[in-house]
Enzyme design. Structure first.
Site, mmCIF file in Angstrom:
data_model
loop_
_atom_site.group_PDB
_atom_site.id
_atom_site.type_symbol
_atom_site.label_atom_id
_atom_site.label_comp_id
_atom_site.label_asym_id
_atom_site.label_seq_id
_atom_site.Cartn_x
_atom_site.Cartn_y
_atom_site.Cartn_z
ATOM 1 N N CYS A 61 0.809 -1.221 0.000
ATOM 2 C CA CYS A 61 0.000 0.000 0.000
ATOM 3 C C CYS A 61 0.843 1.272 0.000
ATOM 4 C CB CYS A 61 -0.946 0.016 1.202
ATOM 5 S SG CYS A 61 -2.141 -1.336 1.176
ATOM 6 N N ARG A 191 -20.098 8.838 0.475
ATOM 7 C CA ARG A 191 -21.533 8.663 0.743
ATOM 8 C C ARG A 191 -22.023 9.911 1.488
ATOM 9 N NH1 ARG A 191 -23.313 3.644 -0.510
ATOM 10 N NH2 ARG A 191 -21.741 2.014 -0.794
ATOM 11 N N SER A 217 -11.390 0.741 3.945
ATOM 12 C CA SER A 217 -11.195 1.504 2.707
ATOM 13 C C SER A 217 -11.900 0.829 1.544
ATOM 14 C CB SER A 217 -9.697 1.628 2.412
ATOM 15 O OG SER A 217 -9.104 0.338 2.312
ATOM 16 N N HIS A 318 -8.977 3.767 -1.721
ATOM 17 C CA HIS A 318 -7.580 3.366 -1.495
ATOM 18 C C HIS A 318 -7.107 2.564 -2.699
ATOM 19 C CE1 HIS A 318 -3.977 1.724 0.074
ATOM 20 N NE2 HIS A 318 -4.461 0.767 0.833
ATOM 21 N N CYS A 348 0.327 2.194 6.419
ATOM 22 C CA CYS A 348 0.599 0.808 6.798
ATOM 23 C C CYS A 348 0.663 -0.035 5.538
ATOM 24 C CB CYS A 348 -0.481 0.288 7.748
ATOM 25 S SG CYS A 348 -2.150 0.301 7.049
ATOM 26 N N GLY A 350 1.275 -4.183 3.723
ATOM 27 C CA GLY A 350 1.333 -5.625 3.860
ATOM 28 C C GLY A 350 2.747 -6.095 4.145
#
Length: 362
Positions: A61, A191, A217, A318, A348, A350
């Site tokens: 990410c 939304r 996300s 994301h 953060c 993986g």
């Protein structure tokens, strides 16, 4: 998308496209339409000349935030003067985990050997499990996660309605299912009618858990690009910088809980910069899951009013490999919009890593 943001970047900066010495592009799922040297293919899809090289980076990410770090290191060293850091991910055309899933279907095996699994006492490494673990470790409730998610939508809606994203968005021409053309110039995930009542109805990903599609996300298509220049290039091309890189850090730790590394990473980046969190005016901490920025706020003892002030990934999306440059673009513009000086960005990743960058508005 990758080609469009590269073209828009050179148009908006006025720099000679042939002067770009490299394009470093983050992408996570490097398969199918995102394979075979994606950065170079994005160059071919742009108005950059084919004399511009490119390379593709995967730090999960944080891929395009790492692209920023690599580009900054290149121009700081003087080996290059003008580099584009970018990122792209189309999660509709190339679904998340495609490389792993297709490899398993083809009988090519898992990314993790039995030795690795045995070392950490797990059968798999899962960000969803990590998000659940962080929630329990920091004592958050489902209701608190949903309340944070609602705030992300409210901030994203407000920023959009006030035109906060206009300077950073590249409008794309689209053709809808009925063949009608138009401009896509707003994030689709917000939304505007989000409510705690509606969020409470969304099922948790695991029975008895906390994480839902409402407080995590969104899967998104996106691309972003940033021009990184040193003083020599700024003078040579008459550029007006928006911000400077003040500190860069990459941190690593437990790959099981995985998503907690922005906390020690932030502490280390601040220490290296000789700063405290009180010196930072705005923060962008990626909202991979609601408990990630919530735990960061709690552990760092940061000011919630300075966090993701224009909304985060829960509302805006994301797009994995594009997120680092996407939220850095937002952070730079937010510093200018609100007249602030220092910004900090943390993601953060993986495998239990995190990139942290401190920037200063100019």
């Amino acid at each position: 998308m990758g080609g469009e943001v590269l073209t828009a970047l050179v148009d908006r900066t006025g720099v000679d496209p042939a002067a770009i010495e490299d394009v470093i592009m983050g992408c996570v799922s490097q398969i199918g339409q995102q394979s075979f040297q994606l950065a170079r293919n994005a160059i071919f899809a742009s108005r950059l000349p084919d004399s511009v090289p490119g390379t593709t980076v995967d730090r999960q990410c944080g891929s395009s935030q790492q692209a920023v770090h690599f580009a900054a290191q290149a121009v700081m060293s003087g080996t290059q003067d003008l580099v584009i850091a970018a990122g792209i991910e189309s999660m509709t055309r190339v679904p998340m985990l495609s490389p792993t899933n297709l490899a398993l279907e083809a009988g090519l095996g898992s990314p993790w050997s039995q030795r690795v699994l045995d070392r950490f006492g797990v059968t798999e490494f899962s960000q969803f499990n990590g998000a659940e673990m962080i929630t329990e470790k920091y004592g958050f409730t489902r209701e608190q996660l949903d309340a944070y998610a609602l705030l992300s939508h409210q901030r994203g809606a407000k920023a959009t309605q006030e035109g906060a994203f206009q300077k950073e968005i590249v409008a794309l021409e689209i053709v809808d299912a009925e063949g009608r053309t138009g401009l896509h110039n707003k994030d689709e995930g917000i939304r505007y009618d989000a409510s705690l009542e509606a969020m409470a109805q969304v099922k948790t990903i695991r029975p008895g858990g906390y994480i839902t599609a409402a407080n995590a996300s969104q899967m998104t298509d996106g691309a972003a690009a940033i021009l990184i220049a040193n003083e020599k290039a700024i003078k040579a091309h008459g550029l007006k910088p928006l911000a400077r890189i003040h500190q860069m850090h990459v941190h690593a730790g437990d790959p099981v809980i995985m998503l907690e590394e922005p906390i020690p990473g932030t502490a280390r980046a601040l220490a290296k910069a000789g700063m405290t969190i009180a010196d930072i005016d705005l923060y962008e901490v990626n909202e991979a899951f609601a408990p990630v920025p919530m735990a960061w706020l709690k552990a760092i003892e940061a000011d919630p009013s300075k966090l993701n002030v224009h909304g985060g990934a829960i509302a805006l999306g994301h797009p994995l490999g594009a997120t680092g440059t996407k939220i850095m673009t937002t952070l730079v513009h937010a510093l200018h919009r609100h007249g602030k000086r220092y910004g900090l960005q943390a993601i953060c990743e993986g495998g239990g890593t995190a990139n942290v960058t401190i920037i200063e508005r100019i």
